[in-house]
Design an enzyme around this catalytic site. Structure first.
Site, PDB file in Angstrom:
ATOM      1  N   ASP A 398       0.988  -0.968  -0.050  1.00 15.43           N
ATOM      2  CA  ASP A 398       0.073  -0.025  -0.057  1.00 15.43           C
ATOM      3  C   ASP A 398       0.932   1.224  -0.069  1.00 15.43           C
ATOM      4  O   ASP A 398       2.195   0.960  -0.120  1.00 15.43           O
ATOM      5  CB  ASP A 398      -0.831  -0.039   1.131  1.00 15.43           C
ATOM      6  N   ASP A 512      -5.853   3.220  -7.140  1.00 17.15           N
ATOM      7  CA  ASP A 512      -6.659   3.749  -6.189  1.00 17.15           C
ATOM      8  C   ASP A 512      -7.044   5.080  -6.196  1.00 17.15           C
ATOM      9  O   ASP A 512      -6.462   6.048  -7.016  1.00 17.15           O
ATOM     10  CB  ASP A 512      -6.094   3.448  -4.895  1.00 17.15           C
ATOM     11  N   GLU A 515     -11.810   8.357  -8.118  1.00 20.48           N
ATOM     12  CA  GLU A 515     -13.041   8.834  -8.231  1.00 20.48           C
ATOM     13  C   GLU A 515     -13.047   9.901  -9.212  1.00 20.48           C
ATOM     14  O   GLU A 515     -14.125  10.442  -9.828  1.00 20.48           O
ATOM     15  CB  GLU A 515     -13.843   8.753  -7.168  1.00 20.48           C
ATOM     16  N   HIS A 668      -6.441  -8.239   2.496  1.00 21.91           N
ATOM     17  CA  HIS A 668      -5.898  -6.768   2.615  1.00 21.91           C
ATOM     18  C   HIS A 668      -6.278  -6.230   3.976  1.00 21.91           C
ATOM     19  O   HIS A 668      -7.338  -6.479   4.630  1.00 21.91           O
ATOM     20  CB  HIS A 668      -6.289  -5.961   1.615  1.00 21.91           C
TER      21      HIS A 668
END
Length: 927
Positions: A398, A512, A515, A668
Site C-alpha cells: 500500500d 486507487d 474517483e 488486505h
C-alpha cells in the site's frame, strides 16, 4: 458421507401478471397510427386500481379530507404509480411549491426511519410532455422529431428533440434522444455500429404520439418491457428524466452500491456519482454502472443500459416502475432482449466490450496490508507464507512504500530493500504489485520531482476555469490531478512507470483514489460560482454537492469539463495503465481499480473498496461481486477478512473460505490493526486457510477456462443461481451463495458461532465436491454440516471440471498433472472444457497460441477431444479421471481400448496413472 437436512422454505410467489396488449389501439409506428398513453398498462389492472382508489377517495371525503380536496385527476393516480415531480433533497415540499410546477400534491406518511416514501408531489396524467411530430423509416430503423410546446420547470429545456431508433440485432435495440438542433456531450465510448437492420427481432416497438412514449414488447410472450407513457419526458440542458413501468419487481444492477443483489423497489433511489467512501448502504460508491437486468415472468430476462456518464440517480418504486434522472449528456439507451440472463449479459458486453483475459497468476492468492512499515517486514510475511507452504502468487504494498506518499518513489530508508524483495519474489515464481494514486504532489521544489514538473510543463493536469492546475489535497499533501482524457497524459504516465520499473520491476498495478478522491471539497480555493458546480438539480449524492470530496465539476479536461467526465476518471486511468503495462512488460496487464465505468473489464479488475472486518461486510461482498459480474468486470473480489477494524480468528477463517472463491482473491488489512495473513493464526485456523487456498489452486484450470469464456463471449465467472435456474422463482433473491460458471455451487458460512449452514440447492443431482456423495434435490433449502475447517462445495450433475494438483504458486501448479472430475447426470452424461495457454502472453486466443479441449461422457464412455493444440499442452499430462455417480460397480475399465486398473467406492470411479499428454485425445470406457 455428508448428511443433509431438508427444510421447509417459503418460496416467493410467481412474478406479477403479464401486461396485456390492447391490439386494436396498438398499430406499430410506420403505419401511420400511434398507441394512446395507456396501451400496455393493462386495462383490467387499471380498472381494479381505479375502483380501489375511488372507494378510498369516497371514504376520505366522508371522513373529511385533511386540507383542500385534491383535484379528481390527482386522486385517481394510485400511490404506487405516483412519479415524483419534486425530487429535490433538503427541501420541504409544500403544496405551493408543488403546484407551481403544475403537479399534484397529496401528503402521505413517511416510511420507517424517515426514508422517503410515496412522493407528495407527483405528475398528473395530463402533465405536458413532448409530442411525436414526425417519424420516418431509415436504413437501420426510424428517425423522429419530438416537440415540446409548453415549457417544463427546469431552465433551458429543449423544445425539439431528435429520436433515433436502430434495430441493431434481433436481440438488441438502440434508442437515442438528443437535441435536434445543437450537439451535446456524449460518452466517448467506442460502441459497435450496426450495418443493417435486424431481420427478425424478438421485440416489437410502438410509440404513443401525444404525449410521446415508448412501448416495447417481447414478441414471444407479449410482455411489455418498457412503457414510458406513465410520466412525462423532460429534457432540459441540465435535467433529463424519463420513467417507465417494469414488468416485474426482480431488478438487479445499477451500481455501484452496497445492497442486496435484488434491489428493493420500495421507493429506493440509487445515485451514480463516483465517490470515495467506505461501502455503506444507500450511498453512491466508487463506480457508476447505469445498467439493469430484469427477470420477467417465466424466466425470460432483459437488460437496459443508459450510455450516460453524468451525475445520475435511478428512482425505483413499487408500481413497479423506474425513473432515470441525469443532469447532462443525452438519453442513449440500449435494450438487450436475452431471452435468458446469461445472454443478456453477453449482449451487453457486445456493446461495452468483453473483459480482458487475465494472466494466470492474477487468479492466485494475493496478500497486502497498509502498515507493513518496511520492505523487510513485507519480506518476512512472504517468507512465513512459504515456511507454512501456504499458496501465494503476489505480494502487494500500500502507500507506505512511497517516499512521502509520492507516486513513482519508494522510501529510501524503510523500503531500501524493495528491489531485492521483488527479485526474490520473481525467483520463487511470485509477483509484486504496488499502489498508485492519480494525485501528483505539487509542493516539491522545482526540479526535485519529475512527475509533477514534467506534467506541468506539458499541460497534463486538470485545470481550473482560470486555466491553472486545480490543486486539491490527498496523501502527499497538496496535489494536482492527471488528466487521463488527454492522450499525451498516457505517454507521460508510461514514462513515469518506465523510470520506476528500472528500479522496481513490478508485475501489476493497483490504481486507487481514482474517483478522483480529494480530501478537500473541490480545491484549495473552493469552486467557482456557476451551473456546473451548482447545477439546477443535484442528484442525491453523498455530501449534497458534486464537489464533495472530489474536484470541482467545472474543472477543465482535454475531452470536456469534469462535470461530464467525472464518472469516467477511473476508466480513463485504467486504459492508460493497461497500455503502459503492455508496452513496459510485453505481457498481459494486471490492474485492479477502485473506480469503474462500463467497458472497464477490458482494462482492469475491481475490488469492492474499504470494507470492515465485520460479518455483515463479508455477506455484502457476495452481492457486490455478483453485481460486477453483471457489469462485465469478472475479475472482482473484496478485501478478505476486512480492511478496517480488527478481525477475529473465526471471522477471518470463514472469510478466507469465501474469499478463496472470489474471482480475485486478496487478503488486505489497514494500518494499526493486528495482522490477518494466514500465518498469524492458530495452527487449526492456519491449516483451514491453507487447505481452502489449495482447493482454489486445485480448481485453477476450471477457473482459468471460465475467464477464457468471459473474454471471448461474455460469460460470467461468479454467477448468481438464477442465471442457471431462471424459471425457479426461489433463486431470484438468493445472494448468500453463488456459482462458479454453471457447475460449482459455493455455500459459505456467513455468521458466527455455527457449525452448519443452510443453503438453497436447485432441482437436480448435486455432488459433494470432496467426496462425490450425491443429493437429489427437488429445489429446496438444505442444512449442511459446516465445521470451522469446512466450506461446502457442490458439483452440478452433467459437469466435468478440469483440475490440477496444487502447488504454492500458479507457476508451480501449472506444471502438475491434471485430474478431471466428472459429475454424471441422471442420464449418465456430462460435458466440460479446458482452455490452456502459457498463462501470460498477449492475445494467445486471437493468435492461435492455445489449446482447447472438450470433454464428454455418454453411455459410459469418457472422451477427451483436442479441438486446438499448442506446444504448452505437450508439457502437461492428464493423470486421473474421477467419475461421480457411477451407479453400478464396473467390471473393467478400458483406456483407448486397453484395460486399466481402477478403484470404485460409494459410486465414485477413479482411474489413475493415465500419463496422457494434454495434447492427445483419449477415451475411457467402463463396463
Amino acid at each position: 458421507m455428508k448428511s443433509y437436512q431438508k427444510l421447509t422454505t417459503a418460496v416467493p410467489q410467481p412474478l406479477g401478471g403479464r401486461v396485456e396488449e390492447e391490439g386494436s389501439n396498438s398499430t406499430p409506428v410506420g403505419r401511420g397510427k400511434f398507441a394512446p398513453w395507456w396501451v400496455g398498462s393493462g386495462l383490467l389492472v387499471a380498472a381494479v386500481l381505479l375502483s380501489a382508489v375511488t372507494v378510498w377517495v369516497l371514504r376520505q371525503v366522508s371522513r373529511g379530507w385533511p386540507g383542500p380536496t385534491p383535484p379528481p385527476k390527482c386522486l385517481l393516480v394510485p400511490e404506487s404509480h405516483r412519479f415524483d415531480c419534486y425530487p429535490e433533497r433538503n427541501v420541504v415540499v409544500t403544496q405551493e411549491l408543488c403546484e407551481s410546477r403544475g403537479c399534484c400534491f397529496i401528503e402521505t406518511p413517511p416510511l420507517a426511519g424517515g426514508k422517503r416514501g410515496v412522493p407528495w408531489c407527483f405528475y398528473p396524467t395530463d402533465f405536458p410532455s413532448y409530442t411525436l411530430e414526425s417519424l420516418n423509416q431509415t436504413t437501420l430503423g426510424m428517425v423522429g422529431l419530438l416537440v415540446r410546446r409548453q415549457k417544463a420547470y427546469y431552465p433551458r429545456d429543449i423544445e425539439m428533440l431528435r429520436l433515433d431508433v436502430e434495430f441493431e440485432t434481433n436481440t438488441r435495440l438502440h434508442i437515442k434522444i438528443t437535441d435536434a438542433a445543437n450537439p451535446r456531450y456524449e460518452v466517448p465510448l467506442q460502441v459497435p455500429r450496426a450495418t443493417k437492420r435486424a431481420e427478425n427481432p424478438i421485440y416489437s416497438l410502438d410509440f404513443a404520439r401525444d404525449p410521446f412514449g415508448v412501448l416495447l414488447r417481447r414478441r414471444a410472450t407479449g410482455t411489455v418491457l418498457l412503457n414510458t407513457t406513465v410520466a412525462p419526458l423532460i429534457f432540459a440542458d441540465q435535467f433529463l428524466q424519463i420513467s417507465t413501468l417494469l414488468p416485474s419487481k426482480f431488478l438487479y444492477g445499477l451500481g455501484e452500491h452496497r445492497s442486496t443483489l435484488l434491489h428493493s423497489l420500495d421507493w429506493t433511489t440509487l445515485t451514480l456519482w463516483a465517490r470515495d467512501v467506505a461501502p455503506t448502504e444507500s450511498l453512491n460508491l466508487y463506480g457508476a454502472h447505469p445498467f439493469y437486468l430484469l427477470m420477467e415472468e417465466g424466466g425470460d430476462a432483459h437488460g437496459v443500459f443508459l450510455l450516460n456518464s453524468n451525475a445520475m440517480e435511478v428512482a425505483l418504486q413499487p408500481a413497479p416502475g423506474l425513473t432515470w434522472r441525469t443532469i447532462g449528456g443525452v438519453l442513449d439507451f440500449y435494450v438487450f432482449l436475452g431471452p435468458d440472463p446469461n445472454m443478456v449479459i453477453q449482449q451487453y458486453q457486445q456493446v461495452i466490450g468483453f473483459p480482458a483475459m487475465p494472466p494466470l497468476w492474477a487468479l492466485g492468492f494475493h496478500l497486502c496490508r497498509w502498515g507493513y512499515g518496511s520492505s523487510n517486514e513485507t519480506w518476512q510475511t512472504v517468507r512465513a507464507m512459504r515456511n507454512y507452504q501456504i499458496p501465494q502468487d503476489a505480494q502487494w504494498n500500500d502507500i507506505d512504500y512511497m517516499d512521502g506518499y509520492r507516486d513513482f518513489t519508494f522510501d529510501p530508508q524503510k523500503f531500501a530493500s524493495l528491489p531485492s524483495l521483488v527479485e526474490d519474489l520473481h525467483k520463487h515464481g511470485q509477483r509484486y504489485v504496488m499502489i498508485l494514486d492519480p494525485g501528483i504532489s505539487s509542493t516539491n521544489p522545482h526540479g526535485s520531482y519529475w512527475p509533477f514538473d514534467e506534467a506541468l510543463r506539458r499541460g497534463l493536469f486538470l485545470n481550473t476555469t482560470q486555466g491553472q492546475p486545480l490543486i486539491g489535497q490527498v496523501w502527499p499533501g497538496f496535489t494536482a490531478f492527471a488528466d487521463f482524457s488527454n492522450p499525451d497524459t498516457h505517454q507521460w504516465w508510461l514514462e513515469n512507470l518506465q523510470r520506476f520499473y528500472a528500479h522496481v520491476p513490478f508485475d501489476g498495478l493497483w490504481i486507487d483514489m481514482n474517483e478522483p478522491s480529494n480530501f478537500m471539497d473541490g480545491s484549495q480555493d473552493g469552486c467557482p460560482p456557476g451551473e456546473l458546480d451548482s447545477p439546477p438539480y443535484t442528484p442525491a449524492v453523498l455530501g449534497d454537492s458534486l464537489s464533495a470530496k472530489t474536484v470541482c465539476a467545472s474543472a477543465k479536461q482535454k475531452a470536456s469539463v469534469h462535470y461530464n467526465l467525472h464518472n469516467l476518471y477511473g476508466l480513463m486511468e485504467a486504459k492508460a495503465t493497461a497500455s503502459a503495462l503492455i508496452q513496459l512488460r510485453g505481457k498481459r496487464p494486471f490492474i485492479i481499480s477502485r473506480s469503474t465505468f462500463p467497458s472497464q473489464g477490458q482494462y482492469s479488475g475491481h475490488w469492492l473498496g474499504d470494507n470492515r472486518s465485520q460479518w455483515r461486510d463479508m455477506y455484502y461482498s457476495i452481492p457486490g461481486l455478483l453485481s460486477f459480474s453483471l457489469f462485465g468486470i469478472p475479475l472482482v473480489g473484496a478485501d478478505i477478512c476486512g480492511f478496517s477494524g480488527s478481525t477475529s480468528e473465526e471471522l477471518c477463517t470463514r472469510w478466507m473460505q469465501l474469499g478463496a472463491f472470489y474471482p480475485f482473491a486478496r487478503n488486505h488489512n489497514t494500518q494499526n490493526e493486528k495482522a490477518q495473513d494466514p500465518t498469524v493464526f492458530s495452527p487449526a485456523a492456519r491449516t483451514a486457510m491453507k487447505n481452502v487456498l489449495l482447493t482454489r489452486y486445485f480448481l485453477l484450470p476450471f477457473l482459468y477456462t471460465l475467464f477464457h469464456r468471459a473474454h471471448v463471449q461474455g460469460d460470467t465467472v461468479a454467477r448468481p443461481l438464477f442465471f442457471e435456474f431462471p424459471w425457479d422463482v426461489a433463486t431470484l433473491g438468493l445472494d448468500r451463495q453463488f456459482l462458479w460458471g454453471r457447475s460449482l455451487l459455493v455455500t459459505p458460512v456467513l455468521e458466527p458461532g455455527v457449525d452448519s449452514v443452510t443453503g438453497y440447492v436447485p432441482r437436480g443431482v448435486w455432488y459433494d465436491f470432496y467426496t462425490g456423495s450425491s443429493v437429489n434435490s427437488s429445489g429446496e433449502m438444505l442444512k449442511m454440516s459446516a465445521p470451522l475447517e469446512h466450506l461446502n462445495l457442490h458439483v452440478r450433475e452433467g459437469s466435468i471440471l478440469p483440475t490440477q494438483n496444487p502447488g504454492t504458486t500458479t507457476e508451480a501448479t501449472r506444471r502438475n498433472p491434471l485430474r478431471l472430475i466428472v459429475a454424471l447426470s441422471q442420464t449418465g452424461t456430462a460435458w466440460g472444457d479446458l482452455f490452456w495457454d502459457d498463462g501470460e502472453s498477449l492475445d494467445t486466443f486471437e493468435r492461435g497460441s492455445y489449446s482447447y479441449l472438450i470433454f464428454n461422457v455418454t453411455q459410459n464412455i469418457f472422451t477427451s477431444t483436442v479441438l486446438h493444440a499448442s506446444t504448452e499442452a505437450t508439457e502437461v499430462t492428464t493423470d486421473t479421471v474421477t467419475v461421480f455417480g457411477v451407479r453400478e460397480p464396473p467390471s473393467k475399465v478400458l483406456l483407448n481400448g486397453q484395460e486399466k486398473p481402477f478403484s470404485y467406492l460409494h459410486q465414485v470411479l477413479t482411474v489413475s496413472n493415465l500419463g496422457i499428454s494434454l495434447s492427445q485425445g483419449f477415451s475411457l470406457q467402463w463396463l
